[in-house]
Scaffold this motif. Structure first.
Motif, PDB file in Angstrom:
ATOM      1  N   ASP A 249     -26.383  36.091  -9.953  1.00  0.00           N
ATOM      2  CA  ASP A 249     -25.298  35.963  -8.996  1.00  0.00           C
ATOM      3  C   ASP A 249     -24.007  35.966  -9.807  1.00  0.00           C
ATOM      4  N   ASP A 250     -23.152  34.978  -9.673  1.00  0.00           N
ATOM      5  CA  ASP A 250     -21.876  35.043 -10.383  1.00  0.00           C
ATOM      6  C   ASP A 250     -21.828  34.230 -11.670  1.00  0.00           C
ATOM      7  N   HIS A 251     -22.489  33.055 -11.720  1.00  0.00           N
ATOM      8  CA  HIS A 251     -22.272  32.155 -12.849  1.00  0.00           C
ATOM      9  C   HIS A 251     -22.929  32.638 -14.138  1.00  0.00           C
ATOM     10  N   GLU A 252     -23.806  33.605 -14.067  1.00  0.00           N
ATOM     11  CA  GLU A 252     -24.315  34.211 -15.303  1.00  0.00           C
ATOM     12  C   GLU A 252     -23.192  34.874 -16.090  1.00  0.00           C
ATOM     13  N   VAL A 253     -22.091  35.196 -15.410  1.00  0.00           N
ATOM     14  CA  VAL A 253     -20.869  35.652 -16.077  1.00  0.00           C
ATOM     15  C   VAL A 253     -19.785  34.600 -15.861  1.00  0.00           C
ATOM     16  N   THR A 254     -19.260  34.500 -14.631  1.00  0.00           N
ATOM     17  CA  THR A 254     -18.298  33.460 -14.285  1.00  0.00           C
ATOM     18  C   THR A 254     -18.101  33.447 -12.776  1.00  0.00           C
ATOM     19  N   ASN A 255     -17.543  32.362 -12.261  1.00  0.00           N
ATOM     20  CA  ASN A 255     -17.513  32.103 -10.832  1.00  0.00           C
ATOM     21  C   ASN A 255     -16.792  33.183 -10.036  1.00  0.00           C
ATOM     22  N   ASP A 256     -17.406  33.545  -8.886  1.00  0.00           N
ATOM     23  CA  ASP A 256     -16.823  34.477  -7.914  1.00  0.00           C
ATOM     24  C   ASP A 256     -16.381  35.790  -8.555  1.00  0.00           C
ATOM     25  N   GLN A 257     -17.264  36.354  -9.361  1.00  0.00           N
ATOM     26  CA  GLN A 257     -16.917  37.621  -9.995  1.00  0.00           C
ATOM     27  C   GLN A 257     -17.060  38.784  -9.027  1.00  0.00           C
ATOM     28  N   TRP A 258     -16.315  39.833  -9.299  1.00  0.00           N
ATOM     29  CA  TRP A 258     -16.407  41.105  -8.587  1.00  0.00           C
ATOM     30  C   TRP A 258     -16.325  42.198  -9.638  1.00  0.00           C
ATOM     31  N   SER A 259     -16.279  43.457  -9.228  1.00  0.00           N
ATOM     32  CA  SER A 259     -16.402  44.548 -10.201  1.00  0.00           C
ATOM     33  C   SER A 259     -15.287  44.566 -11.233  1.00  0.00           C
ATOM     34  N   GLY A 260     -14.103  44.058 -10.885  1.00  0.00           N
ATOM     35  CA  GLY A 260     -12.984  44.143 -11.821  1.00  0.00           C
ATOM     36  C   GLY A 260     -12.414  42.830 -12.276  1.00  0.00           C
ATOM     37  N   GLY A 261     -13.043  41.698 -11.942  1.00  0.00           N
ATOM     38  CA  GLY A 261     -12.503  40.407 -12.331  1.00  0.00           C
ATOM     39  C   GLY A 261     -13.304  39.275 -11.729  1.00  0.00           C
ATOM     40  N   ALA A 262     -12.707  38.075 -11.757  1.00  0.00           N
ATOM     41  CA  ALA A 262     -13.396  36.890 -11.245  1.00  0.00           C
ATOM     42  C   ALA A 262     -12.390  35.774 -11.026  1.00  0.00           C
ATOM     43  N   GLU A 263     -12.706  34.900 -10.075  1.00  0.00           N
ATOM     44  CA  GLU A 263     -11.854  33.736  -9.826  1.00  0.00           C
ATOM     45  C   GLU A 263     -11.724  32.885 -11.073  1.00  0.00           C
ATOM     46  N   ASN A 264     -12.826  32.736 -11.846  1.00  0.00           N
ATOM     47  CA  ASN A 264     -12.834  31.864 -13.012  1.00  0.00           C
ATOM     48  C   ASN A 264     -12.611  32.636 -14.314  1.00  0.00           C
ATOM     49  N   HIS A 265     -11.916  33.773 -14.236  1.00  0.00           N
ATOM     50  CA  HIS A 265     -11.499  34.463 -15.459  1.00  0.00           C
ATOM     51  C   HIS A 265      -9.978  34.507 -15.470  1.00  0.00           C
ATOM     52  N   GLN A 266      -9.385  33.832 -16.446  1.00  0.00           N
ATOM     53  CA  GLN A 266      -7.942  33.679 -16.494  1.00  0.00           C
ATOM     54  C   GLN A 266      -7.326  34.670 -17.484  1.00  0.00           C
ATOM     55  N   PRO A 267      -6.026  34.941 -17.340  1.00  0.00           N
ATOM     56  CA  PRO A 267      -5.372  35.921 -18.225  1.00  0.00           C
ATOM     57  C   PRO A 267      -5.531  35.611 -19.706  1.00  0.00           C
ATOM     58  N   GLY A 268      -5.587  34.334 -20.074  1.00  0.00           N
ATOM     59  CA  GLY A 268      -5.722  33.983 -21.483  1.00  0.00           C
ATOM     60  C   GLY A 268      -7.134  34.030 -22.010  1.00  0.00           C
ATOM     61  N   GLU A 269      -8.080  34.477 -21.195  1.00  0.00           N
ATOM     62  CA  GLU A 269      -9.488  34.471 -21.611  1.00  0.00           C
ATOM     63  C   GLU A 269      -9.989  35.842 -22.032  1.00  0.00           C
ATOM     64  N   GLY A 270      -9.078  36.744 -22.346  1.00  0.00           N
ATOM     65  CA  GLY A 270      -9.477  38.044 -22.854  1.00  0.00           C
ATOM     66  C   GLY A 270      -9.748  39.047 -21.749  1.00  0.00           C
ATOM     67  N   ASP A 271     -10.320  40.176 -22.152  1.00  0.00           N
ATOM     68  CA  ASP A 271     -10.606  41.274 -21.231  1.00  0.00           C
ATOM     69  C   ASP A 271     -11.853  40.948 -20.408  1.00  0.00           C
ATOM     70  N   TYR A 272     -11.727  41.040 -19.085  1.00  0.00           N
ATOM     71  CA  TYR A 272     -12.861  40.684 -18.231  1.00  0.00           C
ATOM     72  C   TYR A 272     -14.038  41.630 -18.445  1.00  0.00           C
ATOM     73  N   ALA A 273     -13.786  42.921 -18.543  1.00  0.00           N
ATOM     74  CA  ALA A 273     -14.879  43.886 -18.713  1.00  0.00           C
ATOM     75  C   ALA A 273     -15.672  43.582 -19.981  1.00  0.00           C
ATOM     76  N   ALA A 274     -14.969  43.203 -21.048  1.00  0.00           N
ATOM     77  CA  ALA A 274     -15.660  42.861 -22.291  1.00  0.00           C
ATOM     78  C   ALA A 274     -16.475  41.586 -22.120  1.00  0.00           C
ATOM     79  N   ARG A 275     -15.916  40.606 -21.414  1.00  0.00           N
ATOM     80  CA  ARG A 275     -16.652  39.366 -21.175  1.00  0.00           C
ATOM     81  C   ARG A 275     -17.922  39.633 -20.380  1.00  0.00           C
ATOM     82  N   ARG A 276     -17.821  40.414 -19.314  1.00  0.00           N
ATOM     83  CA  ARG A 276     -18.992  40.701 -18.504  1.00  0.00           C
ATOM     84  C   ARG A 276     -20.035  41.462 -19.309  1.00  0.00           C
ATOM     85  N   ALA A 277     -19.610  42.431 -20.107  1.00  0.00           N
ATOM     86  CA  ALA A 277     -20.564  43.208 -20.908  1.00  0.00           C
ATOM     87  C   ALA A 277     -21.318  42.309 -21.876  1.00  0.00           C
TER      88      ALA A 277
END
Length: 562
Positions: A249-277
């Motif tokens: 679901d979402d928490h295997e990456v981070t909360n409320d994720q979608w194809s291009g981002g997530a509620e629990n991914h903040q600007p200071g946490e790096g590139d979302y696509a890299a984090r998800r990969a």
């Protein structure tokens, strides 16, 4: 499907009868741990697992620690060769398959192989070797032949296991059963939060603090978090006991994720696509699952797939995070009424997966078309929930806009064009046996799937949905700090009154489910645990509901399956 004569784990459970409140036995986790050869603990600290059973193959998994320096996520340690063996007996006198595989820091010293050449519908035992060191023994089972007609299929069903929020008593109880064919995990196998975030109850107490001691962001973090979860003895026991069929679901990456981002991914946490990969890479390494149809690493992250149990049932596991459009933000005063929720350009499945799902819902595939559904598909209108309870409900489920109007825009309610496409496909093609099993929402539900919720039950139903509660993640009473069956009762009553297709709702309990499929009916049994902070808490049967073949309606069952 017959049980083997020799079992890896001791028989110990006393299953509930049809009487309400009858409990299951509650031995310590060590009582049902996998058989562990002397000295294996240092090398095979994370147990063994199997998954994605096919008629002639099954995925086998372990992780080795060849030296003390080769800690998970460290990127250190030697490259080594690990042997694996599959046998028809637990003493490995009749070995039928064996092989060797090299692992090292490039894959975090995990081992994942697709053991093929096996017989359908057969129990096997498996183990791994690193030199003279031998892993615990696992037990697994292949699926029936595609053209066979099994008398029944029985699956354990779990979701939302937050290690900080409590002990995995649900896993302990399932590991004590002898009657399952596989375990289905519907997502949130682990959580990304750091200590002090999203723990046990209203005060977010950490029953077991997460490692690493911060939110997971990079590959090493996700590897360490997977490693911590797989050191839990109850999780190890259940992995060793049965093959697993999983999705995220979402928490295997981070909360409320979608194809291009997530509620629990903040600007200071790096590139979302890299984090998800990197999260997906760790998941591929650490889970007994085929991604892109193989057990190899690095060949893609497609997770939606089918597992067939003869002509009785086919289980289609969805991925409802990787391809979805961003959730509606709620620009209007009533987010649920934002016309964007029904925009056909927005999707929860993605185009390719939608076509694949509609193929899964073809009547000629199997009698029961079971959909492993990470987020709830049944429509839900919360308009009559008392205003003072809206914020606590949101804290658990994220369902309500501030004024309590309908729709959870993180679920299929936020992507109604996709839902309509699925339900219309079922109606136009006369599909029967559509059964969605769902996690995510930390509460237990049973609902019919109306073509028109406003006029239901005058109209027809496309199928049914059974939702299992969380293994540990907070529910409504936990967020409120209220005693069980007090404040939640008003919420449940309001939801059921406004949603005539909802047949069962429990906002208070944690636990697991057992889904039993026969040619006559599909039955879901809900089991609940006591206090998540008590490692030996009892497990009790709660409710059993069924849908008869061809009915697309829910009725009471006499009690849990025996």
């Amino acid at each position: 499907m017959d049980e083997p004569r020799d079992l890896t784990l001791h028989r110990r459970s006393v299953l509930a009868t049809g009487a309400a409140g009858v409990g299951l036995s509650t031995l310590s986790p060590a009582a049902h741990a996998a058989e562990r050869p002397r000295g294996s603990g240092r090398t095979f600290q994370h147990g063994v697992a199997s998954g994605d059973p096919l008629p002639r193959s099954v995925v086998l998994w372990t992780r080795v620690t060849p030296t003390a320096a080769a800690a998970p996520g460290s990127g250190r340690g030697p490259s080594v060769v690990v042997e694996w063996e599959v046998a028809t007996d637990r003493r490995f006198r009749r070995i039928v398959r064996r092989g060797r595989v090299r692992t090292g820091p490039h894959r975090d010293h995990t081992v994942k192989v697709d053991a093929d050449g096996l017989r359908p519908d057969t129990w096997y035992h498996y183990r791994f070797r690193l030199g003279r060191r031998v892993s615990p023994v696992g037990r697994t089972r292949t699926a029936p032949p595609a053209a066979s007609t099994p008398d029944r299929v029985r699956l354990g069903v779990v979701s939302c296991a937050n290690l900080q929020a409590g002990w995995f008593s649900a896993y302990r109880a399932l590991a004590g059963r002898e009657d399952l064919d596989a375990v289905v995990h519907l997502g949130d196998y682990l959580y990304e939060y750091g200590p002090g975030e999203y723990g046990y109850g209203h005060d977010d107490v950490d029953i077991r603090p997460h490692q690493p001691p911060h939110e997971t962001l990079v590959l090493a973090d996700y590897r360490q978090r997977h490693a911590q979860y797989k050191q839990d003895p109850d999780l190890q026991a259940l992995h060793a006991r049965y093959p697993w069929i999983v999705t995220w679901d979402d928490h295997e990456v981070t909360n409320d994720q979608w194809s291009g981002g997530a509620e629990n991914h903040q600007p200071g946490e790096g590139d979302y696509a890299a984090r998800r990969a990197q999260a997906h890479r760790a998941y591929d390494e650490w889970m007994p699952v085929r991604m892109e149809g193989t057990a190899r690493l690095g060949d893609g992250d497609r997770l939606f797939r089918r597992i067939r149990f003869g002509r009785l049932a086919e289980l289609s596991m969805l991925d409802l995070r990787t391809y979805r459009s961003q959730q509606v933000a709620g620009a209007l005063p009533l987010p649920g009424l934002d016309p964007a929720v029904s925009d056909p350009a927005r999707t929860i499945t993605g185009e390719e997966q939608m076509a694949w799902l509609k193929e899964s819902l073809a009547d000629d595939r199997a009698q029961w078309k079971v959909i492993g559904n990470p987020v709830m598909i049944a429509p839900v209108d919360f308009g009559a929930v008392p205003r003072q309870l809206i914020d606590p409900v949101n804290d658990v489920t994220g369902l309500l806009p501030a004024d309590g109007v309908a729709y959870n825009v993180d679920q299929w309610d936020g992507y109604t064009a996709d839902r309509r496409e699925v339900l219309t496909h079922i109606r136009d093609r006369g599909v029967s046996g559509a059964l969605f099993i769902t996690g995510d929402i930390h509460s237990a539900w049973a609902a019919e799937l109306p073509y028109d919720a406003a006029t239901y039950p005058l109209g027809d139903s496309a199928g049914v949905e059974f939702v299992c509660s969380s293994v540990t993640s907070n529910n409504l009473k936990d967020v409120l700090g209220a005693p069980p069956r007090t404040a939640s009762l008003a919420v449940e009553a309001a939801i059921v009154a406004n949603n005539r297709h909802v047949r069962f709702l429990d906002f208070d309990n944690h636990g697991f489910c057992v889904l039993d499929l026969t040619p006559q009916r599909a039955q879901m049994d809900w089991y609940v645990i006591g206090d998540r902070a008590d490692r030996a808490t009892p497990v009790t049967w709660s409710r059993s509901l069924q849908t008869r073949a061809g009915s697309s309606r829910i009725t009471e069952a006499n009690g849990p399956v025996q």
